[in-house]
Scaffold this motif. Structure first.
Motif, PDB file in Angstrom:
ATOM      1  N   GLU A  52      -6.600 -52.722  16.973  1.00  0.00           N
ATOM      2  CA  GLU A  52      -7.035 -52.249  15.653  1.00  0.00           C
ATOM      3  C   GLU A  52      -6.834 -53.312  14.581  1.00  0.00           C
ATOM      4  OE1 GLU A  52      -6.054 -47.569  15.525  1.00  0.00           O
ATOM      5  OE2 GLU A  52      -4.317 -48.834  15.975  1.00  0.00           O
ATOM      6  N   ARG A  53      -6.455 -54.522  15.006  1.00  0.00           N
ATOM      7  CA  ARG A  53      -6.208 -55.657  14.098  1.00  0.00           C
ATOM      8  C   ARG A  53      -4.992 -55.423  13.207  1.00  0.00           C
ATOM      9  NH1 ARG A  53      -7.901 -59.414  16.636  1.00  0.00           N
ATOM     10  NH2 ARG A  53      -7.724 -60.710  14.749  1.00  0.00           N
ATOM     11  N   LEU A  54      -4.025 -54.698  13.749  1.00  0.00           N
ATOM     12  CA  LEU A  54      -2.777 -54.459  13.027  1.00  0.00           C
ATOM     13  C   LEU A  54      -1.668 -55.308  13.644  1.00  0.00           C
ATOM     14  CD1 LEU A  54      -2.895 -50.552  12.730  1.00  0.00           C
ATOM     15  CD2 LEU A  54      -3.415 -52.233  10.941  1.00  0.00           C
ATOM     16  N   PRO A  55      -0.743 -55.814  12.824  1.00  0.00           N
ATOM     17  CA  PRO A  55       0.348 -56.624  13.367  1.00  0.00           C
ATOM     18  C   PRO A  55       1.294 -55.796  14.223  1.00  0.00           C
ATOM     19  CG  PRO A  55       0.739 -56.137  11.050  1.00  0.00           C
ATOM     20  CD  PRO A  55      -0.644 -55.648  11.361  1.00  0.00           C
ATOM     21  N   VAL A  56       1.847 -56.411  15.269  1.00  0.00           N
ATOM     22  CA  VAL A  56       2.808 -55.724  16.133  1.00  0.00           C
ATOM     23  C   VAL A  56       4.181 -55.735  15.470  1.00  0.00           C
ATOM     24  CG1 VAL A  56       4.043 -55.831  18.333  1.00  0.00           C
ATOM     25  CG2 VAL A  56       1.565 -56.172  18.266  1.00  0.00           C
ATOM     26  N   VAL A  57       4.794 -54.580  15.415  1.00  0.00           N
ATOM     27  CA  VAL A  57       6.096 -54.436  14.768  1.00  0.00           C
ATOM     28  C   VAL A  57       6.966 -53.543  15.639  1.00  0.00           C
ATOM     29  CG1 VAL A  57       5.283 -52.487  13.381  1.00  0.00           C
ATOM     30  CG2 VAL A  57       7.254 -53.797  12.608  1.00  0.00           C
ATOM     31  N   PHE A  58       8.274 -53.765  15.593  1.00  0.00           N
ATOM     32  CA  PHE A  58       9.236 -52.963  16.355  1.00  0.00           C
ATOM     33  C   PHE A  58      10.337 -52.495  15.412  1.00  0.00           C
ATOM     34  CE2 PHE A  58       7.666 -56.343  19.142  1.00  0.00           C
ATOM     35  CZ  PHE A  58       7.191 -55.632  20.236  1.00  0.00           C
TER      36      PHE A  58
ATOM     37  N   VAL B 113       9.335 -49.079  20.775  1.00  0.00           N
ATOM     38  CA  VAL B 113       8.010 -49.663  20.996  1.00  0.00           C
ATOM     39  C   VAL B 113       6.931 -48.633  20.678  1.00  0.00           C
ATOM     40  CG1 VAL B 113       6.496 -50.808  22.679  1.00  0.00           C
ATOM     41  CG2 VAL B 113       8.990 -51.101  22.835  1.00  0.00           C
ATOM     42  N   SER B 114       5.862 -49.063  20.012  1.00  0.00           N
ATOM     43  CA  SER B 114       4.735 -48.180  19.730  1.00  0.00           C
ATOM     44  C   SER B 114       3.808 -48.166  20.941  1.00  0.00           C
ATOM     45  CB  SER B 114       3.978 -48.657  18.492  1.00  0.00           C
ATOM     46  OG  SER B 114       2.865 -47.823  18.252  1.00  0.00           O
ATOM     47  N   SER B 115       4.042 -47.220  21.832  1.00  0.00           N
ATOM     48  CA  SER B 115       3.255 -47.126  23.062  1.00  0.00           C
ATOM     49  C   SER B 115       3.577 -45.807  23.750  1.00  0.00           C
ATOM     50  CB  SER B 115       3.586 -48.296  23.994  1.00  0.00           C
ATOM     51  OG  SER B 115       2.887 -48.181  25.222  1.00  0.00           O
ATOM     52  N   ARG B 116       2.657 -45.327  24.552  1.00  0.00           N
ATOM     53  CA  ARG B 116       2.986 -44.209  25.424  1.00  0.00           C
ATOM     54  C   ARG B 116       3.929 -44.694  26.510  1.00  0.00           C
ATOM     55  NH1 ARG B 116      -0.541 -39.776  24.728  1.00  0.00           N
ATOM     56  NH2 ARG B 116      -2.474 -40.275  23.617  1.00  0.00           N
ATOM     57  N   PRO B 117       4.837 -43.832  27.002  1.00  0.00           N
ATOM     58  CA  PRO B 117       5.150 -42.478  26.526  1.00  0.00           C
ATOM     59  C   PRO B 117       5.896 -42.512  25.201  1.00  0.00           C
ATOM     60  CG  PRO B 117       6.728 -43.143  28.190  1.00  0.00           C
ATOM     61  CD  PRO B 117       5.709 -44.238  28.115  1.00  0.00           C
TER      62      PRO B 117
ATOM     63  N   PRO C 187      -0.728 -29.792  19.025  1.00  0.00           N
ATOM     64  CA  PRO C 187       0.426 -29.817  18.113  1.00  0.00           C
ATOM     65  C   PRO C 187       0.836 -31.232  17.722  1.00  0.00           C
ATOM     66  CG  PRO C 187       1.148 -29.435  20.366  1.00  0.00           C
ATOM     67  CD  PRO C 187      -0.355 -29.389  20.397  1.00  0.00           C
ATOM     68  N   THR C 188       1.480 -31.324  16.589  1.00  0.00           N
ATOM     69  CA  THR C 188       2.068 -32.592  16.162  1.00  0.00           C
ATOM     70  C   THR C 188       3.243 -32.914  17.074  1.00  0.00           C
ATOM     71  OG1 THR C 188       1.429 -32.190  13.861  1.00  0.00           O
ATOM     72  CG2 THR C 188       3.190 -33.800  14.250  1.00  0.00           C
ATOM     73  N   PRO C 189       3.237 -34.068  17.734  1.00  0.00           N
ATOM     74  CA  PRO C 189       4.337 -34.393  18.649  1.00  0.00           C
ATOM     75  C   PRO C 189       5.632 -34.638  17.896  1.00  0.00           C
ATOM     76  CG  PRO C 189       2.922 -36.297  18.372  1.00  0.00           C
ATOM     77  CD  PRO C 189       2.246 -35.162  17.673  1.00  0.00           C
ATOM     78  N   THR C 190       6.736 -34.224  18.493  1.00  0.00           N
ATOM     79  CA  THR C 190       8.046 -34.474  17.899  1.00  0.00           C
ATOM     80  C   THR C 190       8.705 -35.648  18.606  1.00  0.00           C
ATOM     81  OG1 THR C 190       9.102 -32.877  19.390  1.00  0.00           O
ATOM     82  CG2 THR C 190       8.347 -32.055  17.251  1.00  0.00           C
ATOM     83  N   GLY C 191       9.613 -36.311  17.889  1.00  0.00           N
ATOM     84  CA  GLY C 191      10.315 -37.447  18.471  1.00  0.00           C
ATOM     85  C   GLY C 191      10.768 -38.412  17.393  1.00  0.00           C
ATOM     86  N   ASN C 192      11.329 -39.527  17.839  1.00  0.00           N
ATOM     87  CA  ASN C 192      11.805 -40.573  16.932  1.00  0.00           C
ATOM     88  C   ASN C 192      10.797 -41.717  16.938  1.00  0.00           C
ATOM     89  OD1 ASN C 192      14.727 -39.616  18.476  1.00  0.00           O
ATOM     90  ND2 ASN C 192      14.482 -39.354  16.274  1.00  0.00           N
ATOM     91  N   PHE C 193      10.101 -41.877  15.813  1.00  0.00           N
ATOM     92  CA  PHE C 193       9.012 -42.841  15.723  1.00  0.00           C
ATOM     93  C   PHE C 193       9.268 -43.818  14.569  1.00  0.00           C
ATOM     94  CE2 PHE C 193       6.923 -38.672  17.015  1.00  0.00           C
ATOM     95  CZ  PHE C 193       6.986 -38.943  18.373  1.00  0.00           C
TER      96      PHE C 193
ATOM     97  N   SER D 222       4.151 -44.301  15.286  1.00  0.00           N
ATOM     98  CA  SER D 222       4.213 -44.690  16.701  1.00  0.00           C
ATOM     99  C   SER D 222       4.409 -43.504  17.634  1.00  0.00           C
ATOM    100  CB  SER D 222       5.354 -45.694  16.925  1.00  0.00           C
ATOM    101  OG  SER D 222       6.615 -45.082  16.675  1.00  0.00           O
ATOM    102  N   GLY D 223       3.761 -42.384  17.306  1.00  0.00           N
ATOM    103  CA  GLY D 223       3.791 -41.191  18.138  1.00  0.00           C
ATOM    104  C   GLY D 223       2.389 -40.883  18.618  1.00  0.00           C
TER     105      GLY D 223
END
Length: 266
Positions: free
Chosen positions: A101-107, A121-125, A177-183, A206-207
Motif C-alpha cells: 500500500e506504499r506505507l512504511p513498515v513500522v513495529f 508485527v503487523s501481519s496475520r495472525p 465483528p471488530t477483532p480484539t487484541g493488542n495492536f 495492525s489488526g
C-alpha cells in the motif's frame, strides 16, 4: 538504709523544683507564690509490656502507566523477521518496505535486547510478535496509547492515565465483528474525498478481520476512520472497522502517530 534513701528522692525533687519556680516567677515579676503541696509518698507502677500490632487494609500499589512507547521504523528495503534471535519467523520471514500500500513498515517494540528487538508485527495472525535486528530499524518514541471498547462503543486516547480524547464509535456487526487484541497504528492515510464513506482520514490498525480475508481490494485489515453517516455512531454497523465522527478522526491523527499502541477489548 536502701529503703530510706529511695523514699527521700520523691520529696527532694518536687521541693527543689518548687523553689526554682518561685525564684523564676519573682525574677519575672509574677509576685509571690504559695509554696507547693508536697506529697508524702510516691508509688511507681510499671505496666506489663504488650506485643505491638498494626491493623488496617492496604491496596496493592498500581504500576505507573507508561507515557512513552518505543517504535521501530524500518530503514532497509527488506526487513528480516525472526521467531527468536537468529531463527527466521516461518510465518513471515521478511517484510517489504514500503508495503504493497506504499506505507512504511513500522513495529511496536516490546523488549530491547541490544542488537535484537522483540516487536509486535503487523501481519496475520493477530497479535503476531517476532524479533528484528537493530541494524535494520531506527528507534523513536510515541507518547500516547489508544483503548477501543467494542461493547461500550467508545474510543479513548490516554497519555499515561490522563484522558486526551474520549468519544463514541461505531463497530462491526455480528457477522463481521471488530477483532480484539493488542495492536498498533501502522499507517495513516489522508483520504482525497473527505466527505465520503471513510471521512478525511484512515488510521490503519495492525489488526485483521477474523472473518474477511479480503475487503475492498485490501487484505481484511481494520482501521479507524471517519464517516458520512454520523447518525450511526454508537451502533454496530461496520465490516469490522472503527468509525467515528470526522472531527474525531482528525484529532486522532494528531494524537496517534505511527506505532501508537491500540488495544481493542470486548
Amino acid at each position: 538504709m536502701a529503703s530510706g534513701w529511695w523514699k527521700a528522692i520523691p520529696k527532694a525533687i518536687p521541693i527543689a523544683a518548687a523553689v526554682a519556680v518561685v525564684a523564676v516567677g519573682a525574677a519575672l515579676g509574677f509576685g509571690r507564690a504559695e509554696p507547693p503541696v508536697v506529697p508524702g509518698s510516691v508509688t511507681l507502677t510499671a505496666a506489663a509490656p504488650k506485643a505491638a500490632s498494626i491493623r488496617g487494609a492496604w491496596a496493592a500499589s498500581k504500576p505507573a502507566t507508561p507515557t512513552s512507547f518505543t517504535v521501530a521504523d524500518a530503514t532497509v528495503d527488506l526487513v528480516h523477521v525472526f521467531e527468536s534471535p537468529g531463527v527466521p519467523l516461518a510465518a513471515r520471514p521478511t517484510l517489504a518496505n514500503p508495503t504493497w500500500e506504499r506505507l512504511p513498515v513500522v513495529f511496536l517494540v516490546l523488549e530491547d535486547k541490544g542488537e535484537w528487538l522483540h516487536v509486535r508485527v503487523s501481519s496475520r495472525p493477530n497479535d503476531l510478535t517476532g524479533w528484528v535486528q537493530r541494524s535494520e530499524v531506527r528507534l523513536r518514541e510515541v507518547p500516547n496509547h489508544v483503548l477501543v471498547e467494542v461493547g461500550a462503543r467508545r474510543v479513548t486516547v490516554f497519555h499515561g492515565d490522563e484522558v486526551l480524547l474520549r468519544e463514541p464509535i461505531a463497530v462491526g456487526i455480528d457477522r463481521t465483528p471488530t477483532p480484539t487484541g493488542n495492536f498498533f497504528v501502522d499507517g495513516v492515510v489522508k483520504v482525497s474525498n473527505a466527505g465520503g464513506a471513510y471521512g478525511p482520514f484512515q488510521v490503519s490498525v495492525s489488526g485483521f478481520s477474523n472473518v474477511l480475508q479480503s475487503f475492498g481490494g485490501g487484505v481484511g485489515q481494520i482501521a479507524m476512520h471517519g464517516t458520512n453517516h454520523p447518525e450511526k455512531i454508537g451502533q454496530a454497523v461496520s465490516n469490522g472497522c472503527i468509525r467515528m465522527n470526522n472531527d474525531v478522526i482528525t484529532r486522532m491523527v494528531g494524537l496517534a502517530p505511527l506505532g501508537t499502541p491500540v488495544d481493542v477489548v470486548a
